[in-house]
Design a protein around this motif. Sequence first.
Motif, PDB file in Angstrom:
ATOM      1  N   MET A 164       0.839  -1.189   0.000  1.00 14.53           N
ATOM      2  CA  MET A 164       0.000   0.000   0.000  1.00 14.53           C
ATOM      3  C   MET A 164       0.882   1.250   0.000  1.00 14.53           C
ATOM      4  SD  MET A 164      -2.885   1.219   2.781  1.00 14.53           S
ATOM      5  CE  MET A 164      -3.872  -0.238   2.449  1.00 14.53           C
ATOM      6  N   ALA A 165       0.548   2.216  -0.862  1.00 15.16           N
ATOM      7  CA  ALA A 165       1.339   3.437  -0.953  1.00 15.16           C
ATOM      8  C   ALA A 165       1.215   4.248   0.337  1.00 15.16           C
ATOM      9  CB  ALA A 165       0.878   4.278  -2.143  1.00 15.16           C
ATOM     10  N   ARG A 166       2.342   4.839   0.749  1.00 16.54           N
ATOM     11  CA  ARG A 166       2.341   5.653   1.952  1.00 16.54           C
ATOM     12  C   ARG A 166       1.599   6.966   1.692  1.00 16.54           C
ATOM     13  NH1 ARG A 166       8.051   6.919   4.571  1.00 16.54           N
ATOM     14  NH2 ARG A 166       7.895   4.648   4.868  1.00 16.54           N
ATOM     15  N   LYS A 167       0.716   7.333   2.609  1.00 20.24           N
ATOM     16  CA  LYS A 167      -0.038   8.564   2.461  1.00 20.24           C
ATOM     17  C   LYS A 167       0.863   9.754   2.755  1.00 20.24           C
ATOM     18  CE  LYS A 167      -4.341  10.798   3.908  1.00 20.24           C
ATOM     19  NZ  LYS A 167      -5.534  10.710   4.788  1.00 20.24           N
ATOM     20  N   ARG A 168       0.860  10.725   1.844  1.00 17.72           N
ATOM     21  CA  ARG A 168       1.694  11.903   2.025  1.00 17.72           C
ATOM     22  C   ARG A 168       1.181  12.744   3.186  1.00 17.72           C
ATOM     23  NH1 ARG A 168       3.079  15.450  -3.160  1.00 17.72           N
ATOM     24  NH2 ARG A 168       4.297  13.573  -3.561  1.00 17.72           N
ATOM     25  N   LYS A 169       2.105  13.137   4.059  1.00 18.66           N
ATOM     26  CA  LYS A 169       1.734  13.937   5.214  1.00 18.66           C
ATOM     27  C   LYS A 169       1.631  15.403   4.830  1.00 18.66           C
ATOM     28  CE  LYS A 169       3.968  10.885   8.585  1.00 18.66           C
ATOM     29  NZ  LYS A 169       4.999  10.811   9.659  1.00 18.66           N
ATOM     30  N   GLY A 170       0.875  16.150   5.615  1.00 18.15           N
ATOM     31  CA  GLY A 170       0.765  17.580   5.385  1.00 18.15           C
ATOM     32  C   GLY A 170      -0.668  18.030   5.266  1.00 18.15           C
ATOM     33  N   ARG A 171      -0.819  19.342   5.092  1.00 15.84           N
ATOM     34  CA  ARG A 171      -2.145  19.962   5.015  1.00 15.84           C
ATOM     35  C   ARG A 171      -2.688  19.905   3.596  1.00 15.84           C
ATOM     36  NH1 ARG A 171      -1.050  25.864   6.490  1.00 15.84           N
ATOM     37  NH2 ARG A 171      -3.322  26.062   6.671  1.00 15.84           N
ATOM     38  N   ASP A 172      -4.002  19.763   3.512  1.00 13.00           N
ATOM     39  CA  ASP A 172      -4.699  19.911   2.235  1.00 13.00           C
ATOM     40  C   ASP A 172      -4.976  21.396   2.026  1.00 13.00           C
ATOM     41  OD1 ASP A 172      -4.945  17.262   1.217  1.00 13.00           O
ATOM     42  OD2 ASP A 172      -6.430  16.836   2.756  1.00 13.00           O
ATOM     43  N   ILE A 173      -3.978  22.102   1.547  1.00 16.95           N
ATOM     44  CA  ILE A 173      -4.097  23.543   1.340  1.00 16.95           C
ATOM     45  C   ILE A 173      -3.797  23.839  -0.125  1.00 16.95           C
ATOM     46  CG2 ILE A 173      -1.698  23.933   2.070  1.00 16.95           C
ATOM     47  CD1 ILE A 173      -2.670  26.638   3.216  1.00 16.95           C
ATOM     48  N   SER A 174      -4.611  24.705  -0.723  1.00 12.94           N
ATOM     49  CA  SER A 174      -4.491  24.971  -2.157  1.00 12.94           C
ATOM     50  C   SER A 174      -4.421  26.471  -2.423  1.00 12.94           C
ATOM     51  CB  SER A 174      -5.684  24.376  -2.917  1.00 12.94           C
ATOM     52  OG  SER A 174      -5.694  22.976  -2.821  1.00 12.94           O
ATOM     53  N   GLY A 175      -3.629  26.836  -3.410  1.00 17.15           N
ATOM     54  CA  GLY A 175      -3.522  28.226  -3.820  1.00 17.15           C
ATOM     55  C   GLY A 175      -2.142  28.533  -4.356  1.00 17.15           C
ATOM     56  N   TRP A 176      -1.906  29.798  -4.667  1.00 17.16           N
ATOM     57  CA  TRP A 176      -0.638  30.259  -5.217  1.00 17.16           C
ATOM     58  C   TRP A 176       0.072  31.172  -4.224  1.00 17.16           C
ATOM     59  CZ3 TRP A 176       1.663  28.811  -9.687  1.00 17.16           C
ATOM     60  CH2 TRP A 176       0.874  28.157 -10.636  1.00 17.16           C
ATOM     61  N   LEU A 177       1.378  31.003  -4.113  1.00 17.60           N
ATOM     62  CA  LEU A 177       2.206  31.941  -3.371  1.00 17.60           C
ATOM     63  C   LEU A 177       3.214  32.551  -4.351  1.00 17.60           C
ATOM     64  CD1 LEU A 177       2.733  33.013  -0.448  1.00 17.60           C
ATOM     65  CD2 LEU A 177       4.746  31.506  -0.454  1.00 17.60           C
ATOM     66  N   VAL A 178       3.181  33.873  -4.459  1.00 20.09           N
ATOM     67  CA  VAL A 178       4.117  34.573  -5.339  1.00 20.09           C
ATOM     68  C   VAL A 178       5.351  34.916  -4.518  1.00 20.09           C
ATOM     69  CG1 VAL A 178       4.473  36.530  -6.870  1.00 20.09           C
ATOM     70  CG2 VAL A 178       2.189  35.504  -6.655  1.00 20.09           C
ATOM     71  N   VAL A 179       6.464  34.281  -4.843  1.00 20.31           N
ATOM     72  CA  VAL A 179       7.715  34.486  -4.120  1.00 20.31           C
ATOM     73  C   VAL A 179       8.627  35.387  -4.943  1.00 20.31           C
ATOM     74  CG1 VAL A 179       9.736  33.363  -3.113  1.00 20.31           C
ATOM     75  CG2 VAL A 179       7.510  32.201  -3.074  1.00 20.31           C
ATOM     76  N   ASP A 180       9.240  36.359  -4.283  1.00 21.31           N
ATOM     77  CA  ASP A 180      10.287  37.163  -4.906  1.00 21.31           C
ATOM     78  C   ASP A 180      11.603  36.450  -4.602  1.00 21.31           C
ATOM     79  OD1 ASP A 180      12.015  39.016  -5.929  1.00 21.31           O
ATOM     80  OD2 ASP A 180      11.154  40.731  -4.886  1.00 21.31           O
ATOM     81  N   LYS A 181      12.009  35.579  -5.524  1.00 21.06           N
ATOM     82  CA  LYS A 181      13.159  34.717  -5.281  1.00 21.06           C
ATOM     83  C   LYS A 181      14.460  35.524  -5.211  1.00 21.06           C
ATOM     84  CE  LYS A 181      15.733  32.025  -8.175  1.00 21.06           C
ATOM     85  NZ  LYS A 181      17.044  32.057  -7.492  1.00 21.06           N
ATOM     86  N   PRO A 182      15.282  35.246  -4.210  1.00 19.87           N
ATOM     87  CA  PRO A 182      16.592  35.899  -4.148  1.00 19.87           C
ATOM     88  C   PRO A 182      17.609  35.150  -4.996  1.00 19.87           C
ATOM     89  CG  PRO A 182      16.332  34.493  -2.245  1.00 19.87           C
ATOM     90  CD  PRO A 182      15.046  34.381  -3.032  1.00 19.87           C
ATOM     91  N   ALA A 183      18.742  35.777  -5.241  1.00 20.06           N
ATOM     92  CA  ALA A 183      19.835  35.103  -5.924  1.00 20.06           C
ATOM     93  C   ALA A 183      20.464  34.067  -4.993  1.00 20.06           C
ATOM     94  CB  ALA A 183      20.879  36.111  -6.370  1.00 20.06           C
TER      95      ALA A 183
END
Length: 302
Positions: free
Chosen positions: A1-20
């Motif tokens: 049986m496949a292992r269930k992925r842990k974490g929250r069921d949260i959906s949406g976009w996060l706009v990140v200003d990526k640094p160098a």
Amino acid sequence: MARKRKGRDISGWLVVDKPAGLTSTAVVNKVRWAFDAKKAGHAGTLDPEATGVLAVALGEATKTVLYITDALKAYEFTVRFGQATRTDDAEGDVIATSDLRPSDDDIKEALHAFVGDILQVPPQFSAVMIDGERAYKRARDGEEMDIAARPLFVDELTLLDRPDADHAVLMLVCGKGGYVRSIARDLGAALGCLGHVLRLRRIWSGPFDAEDGISLEQIDELAKTAELDAYLRPLEEGLADLPELTCTPEAAVKLRNGNPAMVIASGVEYGDECWVSCDGAPVAVGRYKSGEVHPSRVFVTA
């Protein structure tokens, strides 16, 4: 049986200003940890030394990544004339030099050849697949590859500033699959003076702007709090380029089960790709056909 992925069921976009100095994958991993999210991905890789918009999708928003990947993107970048490097940016060793420097008029005239539907050869140090292996891995071993040219749509390429004879600041608006490093390399070659990218920043990507992005310092500070959740943007922002149709709750059940259903439609034609909402929540993406939408992607949490 496949292992269930842990974490929250949260959906949406996060706009990140990526640094160098960080890979896009490292940023995605940081965002996934900060939200304790089950699933995350990004829409369009940025080179480690590049900065600016990295749109990170969480949960069901990962199903909309391709629409941001396919959208137009804008880059502001500085070209260093007189030097070619192994990587086509400032991280690589200089492999050739030139004393020639172009005038502003020379640059503006040369830019015309890079606008519209063009063919572009990706850099040797890129993630394109060559015989089942990433090009950058083979390039690190000293191999010189013959990489086929790929089509690219360039909507705009303009000269913004000329700080001195060695440098030019440009803005590029292009479609999917563009390599800014290739633009700088090929522009330098066209001008006869050589060139590479010194600095690169993605200023917007589809509907997402760098000025609205959150920094990694803020993500660390607000990790796993409601304050960070407040920065999350609706998953339907990734569908901004598609028409929105609506449906009844009964039709929403059919669509979420992968079946065609009647929708309330206007301004669409047979075969158009669209997305469907019910009571303001996204339900599915699909093709409109004679009053129905035939779903290709469904959103199970909204």
